[in-house]
Design a protein around this motif. Structure first.
Motif, PDB file in Angstrom:
ATOM      1  N   GLN A  17       0.812  -1.222   0.000  1.00 28.40           N
ATOM      2  CA  GLN A  17       0.000   0.000   0.000  1.00 28.40           C
ATOM      3  C   GLN A  17       0.848   1.276   0.000  1.00 28.40           C
ATOM      4  O   GLN A  17       0.297   2.372  -0.048  1.00 28.40           O
ATOM      5  CB  GLN A  17      -0.935   0.005   1.218  1.00 28.40           C
ATOM      6  N   ARG A  18       2.182   1.163   0.036  1.00 30.10           N
ATOM      7  CA  ARG A  18       3.038   2.349   0.102  1.00 30.10           C
ATOM      8  C   ARG A  18       3.029   3.102  -1.222  1.00 30.10           C
ATOM      9  O   ARG A  18       2.700   2.546  -2.265  1.00 30.10           O
ATOM     10  CB  ARG A  18       4.462   1.952   0.472  1.00 30.10           C
ATOM     11  N   PHE A  19       3.411   4.372  -1.160  1.00 27.66           N
ATOM     12  CA  PHE A  19       3.535   5.176  -2.371  1.00 27.66           C
ATOM     13  C   PHE A  19       4.775   4.724  -3.132  1.00 27.66           C
ATOM     14  O   PHE A  19       5.830   4.478  -2.533  1.00 27.66           O
ATOM     15  CB  PHE A  19       3.660   6.663  -2.027  1.00 27.66           C
ATOM     16  N   ILE A  20       4.649   4.625  -4.442  1.00 31.86           N
ATOM     17  CA  ILE A  20       5.807   4.316  -5.277  1.00 31.86           C
ATOM     18  C   ILE A  20       5.882   5.328  -6.411  1.00 31.86           C
ATOM     19  O   ILE A  20       4.871   5.832  -6.877  1.00 31.86           O
ATOM     20  CB  ILE A  20       5.750   2.880  -5.856  1.00 31.86           C
ATOM     21  N   HIS A  21       7.104   5.633  -6.812  1.00 31.63           N
ATOM     22  CA  HIS A  21       7.311   6.457  -7.990  1.00 31.63           C
ATOM     23  C   HIS A  21       7.241   5.529  -9.197  1.00 31.63           C
ATOM     24  O   HIS A  21       7.865   4.463  -9.214  1.00 31.63           O
ATOM     25  CB  HIS A  21       8.663   7.163  -7.934  1.00 31.63           C
ATOM     26  N   LEU A  22       6.475   5.928 -10.185  1.00 31.60           N
ATOM     27  CA  LEU A  22       6.287   5.092 -11.363  1.00 31.60           C
ATOM     28  C   LEU A  22       7.463   5.231 -12.317  1.00 31.60           C
ATOM     29  O   LEU A  22       8.076   6.291 -12.433  1.00 31.60           O
ATOM     30  CB  LEU A  22       4.986   5.471 -12.059  1.00 31.60           C
ATOM     31  N   ASP A  23       7.760   4.151 -13.007  1.00 33.58           N
ATOM     32  CA  ASP A  23       8.875   4.099 -13.952  1.00 33.58           C
ATOM     33  C   ASP A  23       8.474   4.773 -15.261  1.00 33.58           C
ATOM     34  O   ASP A  23       7.512   4.339 -15.908  1.00 33.58           O
ATOM     35  CB  ASP A  23       9.245   2.636 -14.197  1.00 33.58           C
ATOM     36  N   PRO A  24       9.188   5.821 -15.665  1.00 36.87           N
ATOM     37  CA  PRO A  24       8.868   6.441 -16.947  1.00 36.87           C
ATOM     38  C   PRO A  24       9.136   5.527 -18.142  1.00 36.87           C
ATOM     39  O   PRO A  24       8.667   5.794 -19.242  1.00 36.87           O
ATOM     40  CB  PRO A  24       9.754   7.689 -16.984  1.00 36.87           C
ATOM     41  N   GLY A  25       9.850   4.429 -17.919  1.00 36.39           N
ATOM     42  CA  GLY A  25      10.091   3.466 -18.986  1.00 36.39           C
ATOM     43  C   GLY A  25       8.881   2.616 -19.319  1.00 36.39           C
ATOM     44  O   GLY A  25       8.874   1.907 -20.321  1.00 36.39           O
ATOM     45  N   GLU A  50       1.873  15.348 -14.281  1.00 39.93           N
ATOM     46  CA  GLU A  50       2.246  16.262 -13.189  1.00 39.93           C
ATOM     47  C   GLU A  50       1.761  15.793 -11.824  1.00 39.93           C
ATOM     48  O   GLU A  50       2.273  16.225 -10.789  1.00 39.93           O
ATOM     49  CB  GLU A  50       1.728  17.685 -13.479  1.00 39.93           C
ATOM     50  N   LYS A  51       0.786  14.894 -11.786  1.00 41.91           N
ATOM     51  CA  LYS A  51       0.295  14.339 -10.522  1.00 41.91           C
ATOM     52  C   LYS A  51       1.021  13.049 -10.139  1.00 41.91           C
ATOM     53  O   LYS A  51       0.683  12.422  -9.139  1.00 41.91           O
ATOM     54  CB  LYS A  51      -1.204  14.075 -10.610  1.00 41.91           C
ATOM     55  N   ARG A  61      -4.323  10.831 -21.002  1.00 37.37           N
ATOM     56  CA  ARG A  61      -5.257  10.453 -19.936  1.00 37.37           C
ATOM     57  C   ARG A  61      -4.609   9.427 -18.999  1.00 37.37           C
ATOM     58  O   ARG A  61      -3.896   8.529 -19.455  1.00 37.37           O
ATOM     59  CB  ARG A  61      -6.539   9.875 -20.519  1.00 37.37           C
ATOM     60  N   PRO A  62      -4.887   9.538 -17.680  1.00 36.86           N
ATOM     61  CA  PRO A  62      -4.349   8.550 -16.734  1.00 36.86           C
ATOM     62  C   PRO A  62      -4.789   7.138 -17.101  1.00 36.86           C
ATOM     63  O   PRO A  62      -5.913   6.918 -17.554  1.00 36.86           O
ATOM     64  CB  PRO A  62      -4.951   8.978 -15.392  1.00 36.86           C
ATOM     65  N   ILE A  63      -3.886   6.196 -16.902  1.00 34.45           N
ATOM     66  CA  ILE A  63      -4.164   4.790 -17.193  1.00 34.45           C
ATOM     67  C   ILE A  63      -4.849   4.195 -15.965  1.00 34.45           C
ATOM     68  O   ILE A  63      -4.329   4.309 -14.846  1.00 34.45           O
ATOM     69  CB  ILE A  63      -2.862   4.043 -17.525  1.00 34.45           C
ATOM     70  N   PRO A  64      -6.016   3.566 -16.126  1.00 31.88           N
ATOM     71  CA  PRO A  64      -6.718   3.008 -14.961  1.00 31.88           C
ATOM     72  C   PRO A  64      -5.930   1.863 -14.334  1.00 31.88           C
ATOM     73  O   PRO A  64      -5.240   1.114 -15.035  1.00 31.88           O
ATOM     74  CB  PRO A  64      -8.046   2.520 -15.540  1.00 31.88           C
TER      75      PRO A  64
END
Length: 127
Positions: A17-25, A50-51, A61-64
């Motif tokens: 459940q922790r926050f993770i930074h998403l991989d731009p790759g 930006e979010k 658009r954000p990916i669900p």
């Protein structure tokens, strides 16, 4: 301190459940084909908005995170073991589709879980 299986499961659920930074790759969808005894990995490109959300590079658009994704993967690979797939993803792909070490560690864990599920005939659900 030795943890019981229940305590290890609770710890892992909490850590998921922790926050993770998403991989731009990009991101990966992992699934099994038990009949062929294969693990499949689909890779999808994304941009990070930006979010901090993964967004479709074509639409913005954000990916669900739930439900079916109506996008074409950039590639699909399959293998019989986690090691085989890690070698394909991290050693044979240039440039690597994974740009962050924590993402590589996550994929290694998930591929090992997928391999275990394949070996034991269990359903696999990606974390």
């Amino acid at each position: 301190m030795i943890l019981s299986q229940v305590d290890r499961t609770a710890l892992n659920n909490k850590l998921s459940q922790r926050f993770i930074h998403l991989d731009p790759g990009g991101y990966f969808i992992i699934y099994l084909d038990p009949d062929q005894e294969l693990i499949y990995v689909k890779h999808y490109t994304n941009v990070i908005n930006e979010k901090g959300l993964a967004a479709d590079p074509d639409t913005g658009r954000p990916i669900p995170t739930r439900g079916k994704v109506e996008r074409q993967p950039s590639f699909v690979v399959s293998g019989r073991t986690a090691k085989e797939l890690c070698i394909t993803l991290f050693e044979s792909s240039t440039p690597s589709p994974v740009t962050m070490l924590d993402h590589a560690a996550y994929l290694g864990r998930e591929l090992m879980r997928a391999e275990l599920c394949l070996d034991l005939g269990w359903d696999y659900i990606q974390d």
